[in-house]
Design an enzyme around this catalytic site. Structure first.
Site, PDB file in Angstrom:
ATOM      1  N   ASP A 139      13.326   4.769  10.065  1.00 38.81           N
ATOM      2  CA  ASP A 139      13.053   3.628  10.944  1.00 38.81           C
ATOM      3  C   ASP A 139      12.084   4.138  11.997  1.00 38.81           C
ATOM      4  OD1 ASP A 139      12.967   1.623  12.815  1.00 38.81           O
ATOM      5  OD2 ASP A 139      15.129   1.504  13.140  1.00 38.81           O
ATOM      6  N   TYR A 158      -0.791  -9.053  16.883  1.00 39.26           N
ATOM      7  CA  TYR A 158      -1.084  -8.146  15.773  1.00 39.26           C
ATOM      8  C   TYR A 158      -2.380  -7.386  16.039  1.00 39.26           C
ATOM      9  CZ  TYR A 158      -2.481  -6.524  11.142  1.00 39.26           C
ATOM     10  OH  TYR A 158      -2.907  -5.746  10.078  1.00 39.26           O
ATOM     11  N   THR A 207       9.200   7.117   2.389  1.00 38.26           N
ATOM     12  CA  THR A 207      10.210   6.649   3.335  1.00 38.26           C
ATOM     13  C   THR A 207      10.210   5.136   3.468  1.00 38.26           C
ATOM     14  OG1 THR A 207       8.816   6.710   5.331  1.00 38.26           O
ATOM     15  CG2 THR A 207       9.854   8.791   4.644  1.00 38.26           C
ATOM     16  N   VAL A 238      -5.335  -7.666   1.190  1.00 39.05           N
ATOM     17  CA  VAL A 238      -4.675  -6.904   0.125  1.00 39.05           C
ATOM     18  C   VAL A 238      -3.561  -7.763  -0.448  1.00 39.05           C
ATOM     19  CG1 VAL A 238      -3.505  -4.760  -0.497  1.00 39.05           C
ATOM     20  CG2 VAL A 238      -5.143  -4.779   1.401  1.00 39.05           C
ATOM     21  N   THR A 295      -0.451  -8.067  -1.232  1.00 37.12           N
ATOM     22  CA  THR A 295       0.879  -7.492  -1.029  1.00 37.12           C
ATOM     23  C   THR A 295       1.766  -8.575  -0.443  1.00 37.12           C
ATOM     24  OG1 THR A 295       0.580  -6.812   1.268  1.00 37.12           O
ATOM     25  CG2 THR A 295      -0.264  -5.318  -0.419  1.00 37.12           C
ATOM     26  N   ILE A 342       0.824  -1.205   0.000  1.00 37.23           N
ATOM     27  CA  ILE A 342       0.000   0.000   0.000  1.00 37.23           C
ATOM     28  C   ILE A 342       0.857   1.253   0.000  1.00 37.23           C
ATOM     29  CG2 ILE A 342      -1.681   1.322   1.334  1.00 37.23           C
ATOM     30  CD1 ILE A 342      -2.858  -1.326   2.318  1.00 37.23           C
ATOM     31  N   SER A 384      -4.648   0.793   9.733  1.00 40.87           N
ATOM     32  CA  SER A 384      -4.997  -0.277  10.663  1.00 40.87           C
ATOM     33  C   SER A 384      -5.355  -1.502   9.833  1.00 40.87           C
ATOM     34  CB  SER A 384      -6.151   0.174  11.561  1.00 40.87           C
ATOM     35  OG  SER A 384      -6.569  -0.855  12.422  1.00 40.87           O
ATOM     36  N   LYS A 425      -3.254  -3.221  16.532  1.00 39.10           N
ATOM     37  CA  LYS A 425      -4.217  -2.469  15.732  1.00 39.10           C
ATOM     38  C   LYS A 425      -5.397  -1.959  16.581  1.00 39.10           C
ATOM     39  CE  LYS A 425      -1.926  -2.819  11.910  1.00 39.10           C
ATOM     40  NZ  LYS A 425      -1.220  -1.626  11.380  1.00 39.10           N
ATOM     41  N   ASN A 481       1.933   3.831   7.629  1.00 39.73           N
ATOM     42  CA  ASN A 481       1.685   2.573   6.950  1.00 39.73           C
ATOM     43  C   ASN A 481       2.676   1.480   7.346  1.00 39.73           C
ATOM     44  OD1 ASN A 481       0.709   0.832   4.574  1.00 39.73           O
ATOM     45  ND2 ASN A 481       2.866   1.171   4.036  1.00 39.73           N
TER      46      ASN A 481
END
Length: 304
Positions: free
Chosen positions: A66, A164, A44, A198, A200, A26, A150, A168, A93
């Site tokens: 970082d 995880y 970044t 997604v 990815t 994303i 999120s 979130k 992100n």
């Protein structure tokens, strides 16, 4: 106290976007999209060499970041200000996940997940608030938008991902509280973006299995193993949304000239699962309504 994000936000034509985690997924798709507009983008990643997929140009600035390092955050934000003079949209992100049996999770790997997914977002956002309030007003429009990426997993918890989900859920509660804390005239708007699946590398390189698994959970029919199998299924992944579609939706949220909602489910899977969870919980709450409402009614009435 519920009047957060009620005023419309108008994105400047030359808005500056500051996006973390742009090496893939994303973040990469959003940086590529912004680079095609009249807006400017600060892309970044921990390793700037990983940003080669973002086209170079006068409106594109690539920088190392970082998010677990406060000095790194300070340097990157200051570099963005030195380059473009303002930051209008911050997109938190950067992140990854940790999967496995919660009972066997190590403290180091669990805390490391919280450091990047939650504290990284917090440390970037706290500094961005001052920039949007104080620095942006020197170059034009005060305020800005903070989009915190999120997940549907910030609303609903599933087996195999307890830590995880904790990151979130923490992100969403923190974001909502801060959104309600800011004076409306600062024109700063916070939003939780809640993607579903997604396509990815999040389900591969960003999905980190726990260092150990507990033998008691070995049965393939147990909930964690069913979920892990689902996540690893390439056929299931084909039904997930494209990063470019998520990026387009996020750009639309910031640029449409309307209020920025505190939560936005993105993807039919995310929307459907959150609505189903709302309905399920409403039914459960109603079953115990008499018990809930019968406790301390006089004290509740006095407080209200």
């Amino acid at each position: 106290m519920d009047d957060a994000n009620t005023r419309p936000y108008h994105l400047p034509q030359d808005a500056v976007w500051f996006i973390t985690g742009c090496s893939s997924g994303i973040g990469l798709a959003l940086a590529q999209l912004v680079a095609k507009t009249s807006n400017r983008v600060v892309a970044t990643a921990r390793n700037p060499a990983a940003l080669a997929g973002i086209p170079d140009g006068p409106n594109v600035f690539k920088h190392a970041l970082d998010v677990t390092s406060i000095p790194s955050i300070d340097v990157a934000l200051q570099a963005a200000l030195s380059k473009f003079g303002r930051i209008d949209v911050v997109v938190n992100n950067a992140g990854h996940t940790l999967v496995g049996d919660t009972e066997a999770a190590g403290d180091e790997e669990s805390r490391a997940l919280m450091d990047i997914n939650f504290w990284g977002m917090v440390d970037v956002t706290k500094r961005a608030l001052g920039i949007m309030r104080d620095d942006n007003s020197k170059t034009g429009q005060q305020g800005g938008v903070i989009l915190n990426v999120s997940s549907v997993g910030g609303w609903v918890g599933y087996p195999a991902g307890a830590f995880y989900h904790a990151t979130k859920f923490a992100m969403e509660g923190w974001t909502e509280a801060v959104a309600k804390e800011l004076p409306l005239n600062w024109n700063i708007h916070l939003c939780n973006i809640e993607p579903g699946g997604v396509s990815t590398n999040f389900a591969s390189t960003s999905l980190k299995p726990m260092a150990k698994r507990h033998p008691a959970y070995a049965d393939p029919s147990y909930p964690s193993n069913v979920v892990l199998g689902y996540m690893a299924d390439p056929q299931i992944q084909k039904t997930w949304a494209k990063p470019s579609d998520m990026a387009a939706a996020m750009y639309h949220i910031a640029s449409r000239g309307q209020r920025i909602p505190i939560r936005v489910p993105l993807g039919p899977d995310s929307y459907s699962m959150i609505i189903a969870d709302l309905e399920k919980n409403q039914k459960l709450f109603e079953e115990l309504k008499d018990l809930s409402m019968g406790i301390g009614q006089a004290a509740v009435a006095a407080f209200m």
